[in-house]
Design a protein around this motif. Structure first.
Motif, PDB file in Angstrom:
ATOM      1  N   LEU A 198      38.189  62.386 -42.086  1.00 27.49           N
ATOM      2  CA  LEU A 198      39.266  61.949 -42.973  1.00 27.49           C
ATOM      3  C   LEU A 198      40.534  61.823 -42.155  1.00 27.49           C
ATOM      4  N   GLN A 199      41.169  60.677 -42.251  1.00 30.29           N
ATOM      5  CA  GLN A 199      42.487  60.486 -41.655  1.00 30.29           C
ATOM      6  C   GLN A 199      43.482  60.320 -42.785  1.00 30.29           C
ATOM      7  N   ASP A 200      44.616  60.980 -42.673  1.00 27.27           N
ATOM      8  CA  ASP A 200      45.638  60.817 -43.697  1.00 27.27           C
ATOM      9  C   ASP A 200      47.027  60.930 -43.065  1.00 27.27           C
ATOM     10  N   ALA A 201      47.978  60.300 -43.732  1.00 28.17           N
ATOM     11  CA  ALA A 201      49.349  60.284 -43.238  1.00 28.17           C
ATOM     12  C   ALA A 201      50.276  59.878 -44.368  1.00 28.17           C
ATOM     13  N   GLY A 202      51.541  60.232 -44.219  1.00 24.34           N
ATOM     14  CA  GLY A 202      52.555  59.809 -45.167  1.00 24.34           C
ATOM     15  C   GLY A 202      52.781  60.782 -46.296  1.00 24.34           C
ATOM     16  N   SER A 203      53.684  60.417 -47.173  1.00 26.15           N
ATOM     17  CA  SER A 203      53.978  61.201 -48.367  1.00 26.15           C
ATOM     18  C   SER A 203      54.280  60.233 -49.496  1.00 26.15           C
ATOM     19  N   GLY A 204      54.153  60.720 -50.706  1.00 26.76           N
ATOM     20  CA  GLY A 204      54.365  59.858 -51.859  1.00 26.76           C
ATOM     21  C   GLY A 204      53.115  59.773 -52.703  1.00 26.76           C
ATOM     22  N   PRO A 205      52.999  58.763 -53.550  1.00 31.15           N
ATOM     23  CA  PRO A 205      51.824  58.623 -54.410  1.00 31.15           C
ATOM     24  C   PRO A 205      50.557  58.487 -53.576  1.00 31.15           C
ATOM     25  N   PRO A 206      49.431  59.001 -54.091  1.00 29.46           N
ATOM     26  CA  PRO A 206      48.194  58.935 -53.318  1.00 29.46           C
ATOM     27  C   PRO A 206      47.610  57.522 -53.278  1.00 29.46           C
ATOM     28  N   LEU A 207      47.194  57.115 -52.091  1.00 23.68           N
ATOM     29  CA  LEU A 207      46.498  55.853 -51.888  1.00 23.68           C
ATOM     30  C   LEU A 207      45.192  56.181 -51.187  1.00 23.68           C
ATOM     31  N   PHE A 208      44.086  55.861 -51.824  1.00 24.23           N
ATOM     32  CA  PHE A 208      42.751  56.149 -51.302  1.00 24.23           C
ATOM     33  C   PHE A 208      42.176  54.862 -50.757  1.00 24.23           C
ATOM     34  N   PHE A 209      41.961  54.811 -49.436  1.00 24.39           N
ATOM     35  CA  PHE A 209      41.564  53.568 -48.773  1.00 24.39           C
ATOM     36  C   PHE A 209      40.110  53.609 -48.325  1.00 24.39           C
ATOM     37  N   LEU A 210      39.379  52.536 -48.629  1.00 22.60           N
ATOM     38  CA  LEU A 210      37.990  52.380 -48.209  1.00 22.60           C
ATOM     39  C   LEU A 210      37.902  51.193 -47.252  1.00 22.60           C
ATOM     40  N   TRP A 270      44.559  52.139 -38.020  1.00 21.74           N
ATOM     41  CA  TRP A 270      45.917  52.490 -38.450  1.00 21.74           C
ATOM     42  C   TRP A 270      46.989  51.611 -37.835  1.00 21.74           C
ATOM     43  N   ASP A 271      46.621  50.759 -36.874  1.00 17.77           N
ATOM     44  CA  ASP A 271      47.637  49.943 -36.231  1.00 17.77           C
ATOM     45  C   ASP A 271      47.913  48.655 -36.993  1.00 17.77           C
ATOM     46  N   GLY A 272      47.466  48.587 -38.223  1.00 20.33           N
ATOM     47  CA  GLY A 272      47.744  47.441 -39.081  1.00 20.33           C
ATOM     48  C   GLY A 272      48.524  47.884 -40.305  1.00 20.33           C
ATOM     49  N   ALA A 273      48.056  47.482 -41.471  1.00 24.08           N
ATOM     50  CA  ALA A 273      48.789  47.732 -42.711  1.00 24.08           C
ATOM     51  C   ALA A 273      48.803  49.196 -43.118  1.00 24.08           C
ATOM     52  N   LEU A 274      47.798  49.984 -42.719  1.00 26.25           N
ATOM     53  CA  LEU A 274      47.778  51.388 -43.139  1.00 26.25           C
ATOM     54  C   LEU A 274      49.008  52.130 -42.654  1.00 26.25           C
ATOM     55  N   GLY A 275      49.414  51.865 -41.414  1.00 24.77           N
ATOM     56  CA  GLY A 275      50.622  52.502 -40.901  1.00 24.77           C
ATOM     57  C   GLY A 275      51.854  52.125 -41.698  1.00 24.77           C
ATOM     58  N   GLN A 276      51.906  50.869 -42.160  1.00 30.26           N
ATOM     59  CA  GLN A 276      53.010  50.432 -43.007  1.00 30.26           C
ATOM     60  C   GLN A 276      52.975  51.116 -44.369  1.00 30.26           C
ATOM     61  N   LEU A 277      51.796  51.220 -44.942  1.00 28.97           N
ATOM     62  CA  LEU A 277      51.654  51.828 -46.269  1.00 28.97           C
ATOM     63  C   LEU A 277      51.969  53.305 -46.262  1.00 28.97           C
ATOM     64  N   ALA A 278      51.709  53.967 -45.130  1.00 29.13           N
ATOM     65  CA  ALA A 278      51.968  55.406 -45.043  1.00 29.13           C
ATOM     66  C   ALA A 278      53.460  55.721 -45.090  1.00 29.13           C
ATOM     67  N   LYS A 279      54.306  54.701 -45.004  1.00 28.03           N
ATOM     68  CA  LYS A 279      55.746  54.919 -45.161  1.00 28.03           C
ATOM     69  C   LYS A 279      56.129  55.101 -46.630  1.00 28.03           C
ATOM     70  N   HIS A 280      55.232  54.708 -47.533  1.00 27.34           N
ATOM     71  CA  HIS A 280      55.534  54.724 -48.964  1.00 27.34           C
ATOM     72  C   HIS A 280      54.517  55.522 -49.789  1.00 27.34           C
ATOM     73  N   PHE A 281      53.343  55.770 -49.212  1.00 32.70           N
ATOM     74  CA  PHE A 281      52.272  56.473 -49.908  1.00 32.70           C
ATOM     75  C   PHE A 281      51.749  57.605 -49.023  1.00 32.70           C
ATOM     76  N   HIS A 282      51.026  58.520 -49.660  1.00 36.08           N
ATOM     77  CA  HIS A 282      50.184  59.432 -48.875  1.00 36.08           C
ATOM     78  C   HIS A 282      48.831  58.754 -48.812  1.00 36.08           C
ATOM     79  N   VAL A 283      48.516  58.229 -47.641  1.00 34.08           N
ATOM     80  CA  VAL A 283      47.296  57.442 -47.457  1.00 34.08           C
ATOM     81  C   VAL A 283      46.155  58.345 -47.011  1.00 34.08           C
ATOM     82  N   TYR A 284      45.042  58.278 -47.720  1.00 35.84           N
ATOM     83  CA  TYR A 284      43.825  59.007 -47.378  1.00 35.84           C
ATOM     84  C   TYR A 284      42.757  57.976 -47.028  1.00 35.84           C
ATOM     85  N   ALA A 285      42.200  58.085 -45.816  1.00 34.88           N
ATOM     86  CA  ALA A 285      41.226  57.089 -45.367  1.00 34.88           C
ATOM     87  C   ALA A 285      40.002  57.775 -44.771  1.00 34.88           C
ATOM     88  N   PRO A 286      38.955  57.971 -45.565  1.00 36.08           N
ATOM     89  CA  PRO A 286      37.717  58.537 -45.019  1.00 36.08           C
ATOM     90  C   PRO A 286      36.925  57.490 -44.254  1.00 36.08           C
TER      91      PRO A 286
END
Length: 272
Positions: free
Chosen positions: A20-32, A40-56
């Motif tokens: 499990l990789q996760d980063a950020g804070s804010g509303p939970p975003l569960f990514f598949l 993470w070098d694409g949109a996930l890094g951008q989203l982690a600025k606004h969400f707590h991103v969880y990526a299994p």
């Protein structure tokens, strides 16, 4: 870019162990993720600025042991695995985001147990088929042959980075151990995707789309050559609360080729 933390998630006896990789804070975003795994070098890094991103990572991807695939008997158990991870993380009605292979899983999860999903974002999901617009055979092409179907701009950074993988496929015995490990990871990941999508990527999802009742974003690259953009409207017509957004100058891998635009649309849709 927000750097993720990585840890192994133990789901209990007889269940797969997943990275499990996760980063950020804010509303939970569960990514598949899609067939390429978590990046993470694409949109996930951008989203982690606004969400707590969880990526299994599914079995065979990332650091998730490939042996875990043997513990997933069929597609239903794969969808249920997503809910197992959500439960282990204590996520309550997260924004569920899935890309390509992961988009299919996310759609099936929302159809199976819609009350456990807050909102749904589907990024060019597989799982639907039309004879007049056949989906390109993901498993019948080499990485080099597949690249033009994944990207609109073959000179983009994401496309150039992926094209470097083709050099690892040569017969020369000059690969480093890290490169060998990378190749093994690619093959193991494709093995996982193939278990559920080969030989024909018509999974019957279309018959279940009407069960999705949560607000849904259907996001597609306007120049997607792997799965035609016409599938976006086809899917949206069968989901009650769906909206379609096409991203210009973008192929199949939206989060890699157009990370800022993809993240912006997901953020807008979520209202964050």
């Amino acid at each position: 870019m927000t750097e993720p933390k990585s840890r192994m998630l133990d789901l209990g006896s007889g269940r797969p162990r997943l990275e499990l990789q996760d980063a950020g804070s804010g509303p939970p975003l569960f990514f598949l993720h899609g067939a390429g795994g978590v990046a993470w070098d694409g949109a996930l890094g951008q989203l982690a600025k606004h969400f707590h991103v969880y990526a299994p990572s599914l079995p065979g991807f990332g650091k998730s042991p490939s042996e875990g695939l043997e513990l997933i008997e069929d597609a239903l158990e794969l969808w249920q695995l997503g809910f197992d991870v959500m439960e282990a993380l204590g996520l309550d009605k997260p924004l569920l985001v899935g890309e390509s292979f992961g988009g299919w899983i996310a759609a099936e999860m929302a159809a199976l147990r819609p009350k456990e999903v807050g909102k749904l974002a589907l990024l060019a999901p597989v799982g639907v088929w039309r004879d007049e617009s056949p989906v390109v055979d993901l498993f019948g092409l080499t990485i080099g042959e597949l690249l033009p179907f994944l990207f609109h701009d073959m000179k983009s950074k994401a496309a150039l980075d992926m094209s470097q993988l083709t050099t690892l496929m040569s017969d020369k015995d000059d690969r480093t151990q890290a490169q060998i490990d990378q190749l093994i990871g690619i093959f193991l990941g494709f093995r996982t995707a193939a278990k559920f999508l080969f030989p024909v990527p018509d999974t019957g999802l279309e018959r279940r789309l009407w069960r999705i009742r949560v607000p849904t974003l259907v996001l597609w690259g306007a120049q997607d050559r792997l799965i035609a953009p016409s599938y976006a409207e086809l899917i949206a017509k069968r989901v009650k609360n769906a909206q379609v957004v096409l991203i210009e100058r973008c192929g199949h891998l939206l989060m890699a080729e157009q990370p800022e635009a993809s993240a912006k649309e997901i953020q807008r849709f979520a209202g964050v």
